[in-house]
Design a protein around this motif. Structure first.
Motif, PDB file in Angstrom:
ATOM      1  N   ASN A 195      33.943  45.258  38.389  1.00 43.69           N
ATOM      2  CA  ASN A 195      35.150  44.555  37.956  1.00 43.69           C
ATOM      3  C   ASN A 195      35.147  43.113  38.459  1.00 43.69           C
ATOM      4  O   ASN A 195      35.550  42.188  37.744  1.00 43.69           O
ATOM      5  N   ILE A 196      34.693  42.913  39.695  1.00 44.81           N
ATOM      6  CA  ILE A 196      34.619  41.550  40.233  1.00 44.81           C
ATOM      7  C   ILE A 196      33.639  40.713  39.409  1.00 44.81           C
ATOM      8  O   ILE A 196      33.941  39.563  39.033  1.00 44.81           O
ATOM      9  N   ASN A 197      32.477  41.268  39.138  1.00 44.35           N
ATOM     10  CA  ASN A 197      31.479  40.517  38.368  1.00 44.35           C
ATOM     11  C   ASN A 197      31.964  40.244  36.945  1.00 44.35           C
ATOM     12  O   ASN A 197      31.657  39.196  36.363  1.00 44.35           O
ATOM     13  N   HIS A 198      32.724  41.194  36.395  1.00 45.79           N
ATOM     14  CA  HIS A 198      33.345  40.938  35.088  1.00 45.79           C
ATOM     15  C   HIS A 198      34.290  39.746  35.185  1.00 45.79           C
ATOM     16  O   HIS A 198      34.345  38.889  34.282  1.00 45.79           O
ATOM     17  N   GLY A 199      35.051  39.667  36.285  1.00 39.45           N
ATOM     18  CA  GLY A 199      35.954  38.539  36.476  1.00 39.45           C
ATOM     19  C   GLY A 199      35.216  37.217  36.573  1.00 39.45           C
ATOM     20  O   GLY A 199      35.665  36.194  36.039  1.00 39.45           O
ATOM     21  N   LEU A 200      34.068  37.225  37.259  1.00 41.15           N
ATOM     22  CA  LEU A 200      33.269  36.004  37.364  1.00 41.15           C
ATOM     23  C   LEU A 200      32.778  35.551  35.989  1.00 41.15           C
ATOM     24  O   LEU A 200      32.690  34.342  35.715  1.00 41.15           O
ATOM     25  N   GLU A 201      32.467  36.506  35.133  1.00 51.04           N
ATOM     26  CA  GLU A 201      32.042  36.160  33.775  1.00 51.04           C
ATOM     27  C   GLU A 201      33.227  35.685  32.934  1.00 51.04           C
ATOM     28  O   GLU A 201      33.109  34.753  32.134  1.00 51.04           O
ATOM     29  N   VAL A 241      28.441  27.347  54.250  1.00 49.05           N
ATOM     30  CA  VAL A 241      29.320  28.517  54.254  1.00 49.05           C
ATOM     31  C   VAL A 241      29.494  28.998  52.817  1.00 49.05           C
ATOM     32  O   VAL A 241      29.896  28.230  51.935  1.00 49.05           O
ATOM     33  N   GLY A 242      29.190  30.258  52.584  1.00 54.44           N
ATOM     34  CA  GLY A 242      29.310  30.806  51.236  1.00 54.44           C
ATOM     35  C   GLY A 242      30.586  31.571  50.998  1.00 54.44           C
ATOM     36  O   GLY A 242      31.073  31.648  49.869  1.00 54.44           O
ATOM     37  N   LEU A 243      31.154  32.165  52.076  1.00 53.19           N
ATOM     38  CA  LEU A 243      32.345  33.001  51.911  1.00 53.19           C
ATOM     39  C   LEU A 243      33.139  33.011  53.209  1.00 53.19           C
ATOM     40  O   LEU A 243      32.550  33.063  54.297  1.00 53.19           O
ATOM     41  N   VAL A 244      34.439  32.926  53.097  1.00 48.86           N
ATOM     42  CA  VAL A 244      35.325  33.049  54.255  1.00 48.86           C
ATOM     43  C   VAL A 244      36.336  34.146  53.961  1.00 48.86           C
ATOM     44  O   VAL A 244      36.637  34.440  52.799  1.00 48.86           O
ATOM     45  N   VAL A 294      29.042  28.572  43.497  1.00 49.76           N
ATOM     46  CA  VAL A 294      27.604  28.289  43.512  1.00 49.76           C
ATOM     47  C   VAL A 294      26.860  29.327  44.348  1.00 49.76           C
ATOM     48  O   VAL A 294      25.796  29.820  43.955  1.00 49.76           O
ATOM     49  N   ALA A 295      27.435  29.687  45.508  1.00 53.77           N
ATOM     50  CA  ALA A 295      26.790  30.675  46.384  1.00 53.77           C
ATOM     51  C   ALA A 295      26.729  32.044  45.713  1.00 53.77           C
ATOM     52  O   ALA A 295      25.709  32.746  45.793  1.00 53.77           O
ATOM     53  N   LEU A 296      27.817  32.445  45.045  1.00 57.02           N
ATOM     54  CA  LEU A 296      27.821  33.743  44.368  1.00 57.02           C
ATOM     55  C   LEU A 296      26.832  33.765  43.212  1.00 57.02           C
ATOM     56  O   LEU A 296      26.141  34.768  42.986  1.00 57.02           O
ATOM     57  N   ASP A 297      26.759  32.668  42.482  1.00 63.93           N
ATOM     58  CA  ASP A 297      25.798  32.598  41.379  1.00 63.93           C
ATOM     59  C   ASP A 297      24.366  32.696  41.890  1.00 63.93           C
ATOM     60  O   ASP A 297      23.489  33.276  41.232  1.00 63.93           O
ATOM     61  N   ALA A 298      24.135  32.147  43.087  1.00 65.21           N
ATOM     62  CA  ALA A 298      22.775  32.135  43.643  1.00 65.21           C
ATOM     63  C   ALA A 298      22.278  33.538  43.975  1.00 65.21           C
ATOM     64  O   ALA A 298      21.069  33.786  43.971  1.00 65.21           O
ATOM     65  N   ILE A 299      23.200  34.472  44.255  1.00 65.15           N
ATOM     66  CA  ILE A 299      22.789  35.843  44.590  1.00 65.15           C
ATOM     67  C   ILE A 299      23.065  36.812  43.440  1.00 65.15           C
ATOM     68  O   ILE A 299      22.964  38.023  43.602  1.00 65.15           O
ATOM     69  N   GLY A 300      23.438  36.273  42.291  1.00 66.24           N
ATOM     70  CA  GLY A 300      23.671  37.128  41.127  1.00 66.24           C
ATOM     71  C   GLY A 300      24.996  37.852  41.136  1.00 66.24           C
ATOM     72  O   GLY A 300      25.129  38.921  40.530  1.00 66.24           O
ATOM     73  N   ASP A 316      23.839  39.620  51.630  1.00 64.49           N
ATOM     74  CA  ASP A 316      23.050  38.884  50.636  1.00 64.49           C
ATOM     75  C   ASP A 316      23.234  37.378  50.780  1.00 64.49           C
ATOM     76  O   ASP A 316      22.273  36.607  50.655  1.00 64.49           O
ATOM     77  N   LEU A 317      24.472  36.951  51.041  1.00 68.49           N
ATOM     78  CA  LEU A 317      24.733  35.516  51.208  1.00 68.49           C
ATOM     79  C   LEU A 317      24.040  34.970  52.442  1.00 68.49           C
ATOM     80  O   LEU A 317      23.507  33.841  52.424  1.00 68.49           O
TER      81      LEU A 317
END
Length: 320
Positions: A195-201, A241-244, A294-300, A316-317
């Motif tokens: 569901n999260i990845n669907h949201g990113l799309e 920093v990729g995620l907080v 950008v960080a999320l896109d880098a790890i798919g 992964d990050l």
């Protein structure tokens, strides 16, 4: 809040933004945190002594009464002793690993807040899967009412139950920055991570495309009004920093909390997370987080091969 400690952020799109650093004193439990190794050692020593005397007296009583260790009652007692011994050694080993990784020079991250209208754009995702509708609407209202320029953030309800389109459409008349998306039944794989990845799309299809930052909320989590202003500076000032992630509190804990539910969660959120942070291996929670697109896109996107997608995504990050 200290107004004399101002930092100009050069990351993302906020060259002229003002970031302020809180200077108020830490709480008592925060100040005592760096003594956690000593206090944990004392607790483990006391636990070991208690276990020793308990085992000694239990075995002595069994011997005097001439009962077999395999009698039903005694078997239960011995099983409990074995579990206690195993758990004690596990805690000792865990403490040993943490003491190896612990950095005595590590410091608490500053508490930052970004002010003014010159802020990065954020997409806020709310994950919904058929929970009580009133809970969803409360969270959506709170997210849309965040203390943040209205044209700088959007809130998207990601509905995996395909049941909330009409209530969200009615709410959108009050909050134009509220959006709704639901996966088709044939696409519903990987549960929350999917569901999260669907949201990113989905946010990539909105006007002006995806924003620089993306944040996530579980449906039963009501954010504080300034949560976006609190999280964004950490990603703006340090591009590595990729995620907080933010801390969490409960508003419906039973009176007196006789089962200690809040205490157990505090141990997870405060003690363990800060311990990992000092070891350089901080992990975000599954809600109240903010990440660089950008960080999320880098790890798919979010990791889908685990039910703890939040922890695995952070790993992964860190490895990216």
């Amino acid at each position: 809040m200290a107004r004399d400690n101002k930092i100009q952020a050069n990351g993302l799109s906020i060259e002229s933004a003002e970031i302020q650093c809180d200077k108020h004193s830490r709480s008592v439990k925060t100040k005592l945190f760096k003594w956690q190794a000593v206090t944990a050692g004392i607790c483990l020593l006391a636990r070991s002594l208690l276990l020793y005397f308990w085992t000694k007296n239990t075995l002595k009583a069994l011997q005097q009464d001439k009962y077999s260790i395999f009698d039903p009652g005694n078997l239960v007692i011995c099983t409990l002793l074995f579990v206690e011994v195993a758990f004690t050694f596990y805690r000792l080993y865990q403490q040993h690993l943490q003491s190896i990784a612990y950095d005595p020079k590590a410091a608490f991250r500053p508490r930052l807040r970004i002010s003014g209208p010159r802020v990065p754009k954020v997409h806020v995702l709310i994950f919904y899967c058929g929970e009580e509708l009133a809970i969803l609407l409360d969270t959506a209202r709170a997210a849309c009412s965040s203390d943040y320029p209205r044209d700088k953030f959007r809130v998207i309800v990601l509905d995996d139950s395909n049941s909330a389109s009409e209530p969200i459409a009615a709410l959108k008349s009050h909050f134009p920055n509220l959006f709704y998306s639901a996966r088709q039944p044939k696409d519903k794989a990987w549960h929350k991570a999917g569901n999260i990845n669907h949201g990113l799309e989905f946010i990539a299809t909105l006007p002006n495309g995806p924003n620089e930052l993306v944040a996530g909320l579980d449906v039963d989590v009501i954010p504080e009004k300034d949560w976006l202003r609190r999280l964004t500076p950490h990603l703006c000032l340090d591009r590595t920093v990729g995620l907080v992630s933010s801390n969490q509190r409960f508003y419906n804990v039973p009176h007196r909390d006789s089962l200690g539910q809040l205490l157990q969660f505090d141990q997870l959120q405060f003690v363990r997370q800060l311990r990992r942070e000092f070891a350089g291996t901080g992990l975000g929670g599954g809600t109240g987080w903010m990440a660089s697109r950008v960080a999320l896109d880098a790890i798919g996107g979010f990791a889908v091969d685990s039910i703890t997608e939040d922890f695995l995504t952070c790993v992964d990050l860190m490895e990216a």
